[in-house]
Design an enzyme around this catalytic site. Structure first.
Site, PDB file in Angstrom:
ATOM      1  N   HIS A 136       0.795  -1.240   0.016  1.00  0.00           N
ATOM      2  CA  HIS A 136      -0.176   0.155  -0.004  1.00  0.00           C
ATOM      3  C   HIS A 136       0.948   1.146   0.197  1.00  0.00           C
ATOM      4  CE1 HIS A 136       0.462  -0.065   4.538  1.00  0.00           C
ATOM      5  NE2 HIS A 136       0.398   1.044   4.390  1.00  0.00           N
TER       6      HIS A 136
ATOM      7  N   ASP B 125       0.366  -7.567   1.489  1.00  0.00           N
ATOM      8  CA  ASP B 125       0.698  -6.123   1.605  1.00  0.00           C
ATOM      9  C   ASP B 125       2.187  -6.123   1.567  1.00  0.00           C
ATOM     10  OD1 ASP B 125       0.331  -3.607   1.609  1.00  0.00           O
ATOM     11  OD2 ASP B 125      -0.241  -3.375   3.785  1.00  0.00           O
TER      12      ASP B 125
ATOM     13  N   SER C  71       4.570   2.692   7.877  1.00  0.00           N
ATOM     14  CA  SER C  71       4.319   1.364   7.115  1.00  0.00           C
ATOM     15  C   SER C  71       5.297   1.094   6.318  1.00  0.00           C
ATOM     16  CB  SER C  71       3.118   1.752   6.344  1.00  0.00           C
ATOM     17  OG  SER C  71       1.928   1.772   6.946  1.00  0.00           O
TER      18      SER C  71
END
Length: 466
Positions: A121, A151, A225
């Site tokens: 993402h 992911d 992230s």
């Protein structure tokens, strides 16, 4: 004479008692001495070491110094065309000016020649990806491959030097309560280090993809992230992926993809160009007090098999409905997340030792994992899967890949027209199956246009360029 002997004995005993009392109360280590506190402190230090609270245990400086140089800043540059409905309505004007959009996140260098792992993402729909190292040097990155389900994305930069990198640790060996560091770039604050402990393993938080997160209480915020979750030695045990929050900021829970899963995905992308998913071939659910009561069994932990897939490895090895899986190899299985997390580290044709309960007795059987017929790959926001027998019969073809989903914002308006179409060739190269397509697309630059030849849902041959 006897009286003198008694007096001497009494004097001797009295002297010994006096000397002993002095040593106990007033000597250098006595109760009333200035050094008495050192005894208490030493005892506290001994206890602290037992419970892991000593200064030596809590010194994360070496792990932090080792990790910050391997964590990078990832900048995602994409372009989105903004339309003007007023101009379109009154003047028939179509189109608009593309506007640059920038997203940021983190990544971890995993090899000295520039391979970097991050979250899918973080780089999704990127036209350009820029990597900035801890020493402020910047490089353009190439997208090697992605796994949107888990992911994870793999990038590559060509640096002019050997790069520091983080070594993978065995995430199965991580213990609840173990100290960990989260390193990343929250809110564009480079090289931020936060500390916490492992709060839980194999945590299922209801995502459609990975269902076996490492949960920690190390502070993680937007921008973290793709960053590193490392142990006290600075070894990689996870890729920080998400937080659970109603505000969008950290409130006490953060989650990371275990390093064993991330490493397996990366190795697959490097070797095969796509992710090789093995399946055990069982369906069912995890046990708890309620489920066990309904099933009429006493076992409250493990994975209860409600169905076995025909011709799967589980079927061939004799697993049956009603069996309760409690261990895979040496990994205890108490929940579905335990089972799926372990299987996600394996490939088709890997052998797994399954320990299960049947009729109240523990049994063992070796299962060879099957190949998932419908494993998929993704490129430019188009998710592809292999054809099944019904597709081949319907379109009278024996090769091709099917468009499973459209995640690209620029193509979302054409989703109805594209979803379900069969791609026959890419740049005039036959699209035999997912493996072939993945290797072909892996050689393409992300911003390079490609020509697709496909059959739409009506069986018509069409050609498009994306």
């Amino acid at each position: 004479m006897k009286q003198y002997s008694q007096l001497f004995l009494v004097s001797l005993i009295s002297g010994a008692m006096t000397l002993g009392a002095y040593k106990l109360l007033f000597d250098s280590n006595g109760y009333f001495s200035n050094n008495h506190n050192s005894i208490t402190t030493t005892a506290a230090d001994s206890y602290a070491k037992k419970v892991g609270l000593s200064g030596e245990v809590l010194d994360f400086t070496e792990a932090a110094e080792k990790t910050i140089h391997t964590v990078v800043h990832v900048k995602n540059v994409s372009y989105k065309t903004i339309s003007n409905p007023m101009l379109e309505y009154f003047y028939g004007y179509k189109g608009g000016q593309p506007q640059e959009q920038i997203g940021t996140g983190s990544g971890v260098i995993i090899s000295e020649d520039g391979y970097i792992v991050t979250n899918n993402h973080v780089i999704k729909d990127a036209s350009e990806i820029e990597i900035t190292l801890n020493n402020k040097k910047s490089y353009k990155a190439k997208l090697i491959g992605t796994d949107s389900k888990m992911d994870i994305a793999l990038l590559k930069i060509n640096a002019d030097e050997k790069l520091p990198y983080t070594a993978f640790a065995n995430s199965d060996s991580v213990k609840i309560g173990e100290w960990v560091l989260a390193v990343g770039n929250p809110y564009n604050l480079n090289s931020t280090v936060t500390a916490g402990i492992v709060s839980a393993k194999a945590r299922n938080i209801g995502t459609s993809g990975i269902q076996s997160f490492i949960q920690t209480d190390a502070a993680v915020n937007p921008g973290n992230s793709g960053g590193a979750l490392v142990n006290s030695r600075g070894d990689l045990i996870g890729i920080n992926t998400m937080i659970s929050s109603t505000t969008g900021s950290y409130v006490g829970y953060s989650f990371a993809v275990p390093s064993n899963i991330a490493r397996k995905i990366i190795e697959d992308l490097m070797e095969y160009g796509n992710v090789q998913r093995g399946i055990l071939g069982v369906q069912g659910g995890e046990l708890n007090a309620t489920a066990s009561k309904e099933l009429g069994i006493s076992q409250t932990e493990g994975f209860y098999i409600s169905n076995v897939t025909k011709n799967s490895g589980a079927s061939k090895s004799g697993l049956q409905k009603g069996d309760i899986i409690i261990k895979l190899d040496n990994q205890n299985i108490a929940t579905y997340a335990d089972l799926s997390g372990y299987i996600n580290t394996k490939r088709p044709n890997d052998k797994v030792e399954v320990t299960f309960i049947r009729d109240g007795k523990n049994k063992n059987v070796a299962v060879i994992l099957s190949k998932n017929e419908f494993f998929s790959t993704e490129f430019k926001g188009i998710e592809l899967e292999n054809l099944n027998a019904a597709d081949k019969k319907k379109f009278n073809i024996n090769y091709g890949v099917k468009i499973k989903a459209i995640n690209n914002e620029n193509l979302i308006q054409y989703e109805e027209e594209l979803k379900g179409n069969i791609i026959l060739s890419i740049d005039n190269v036959k699209a035999t199956d997912i493996e072939t397509v993945s290797k072909l697309l892996n050689k393409k630059e992300e911003n390079q246009s490609i020509r697709l030849e496909m059959i739409n849902k009506n069986g018509e041959l069409i050609r498009i360029i994306i």
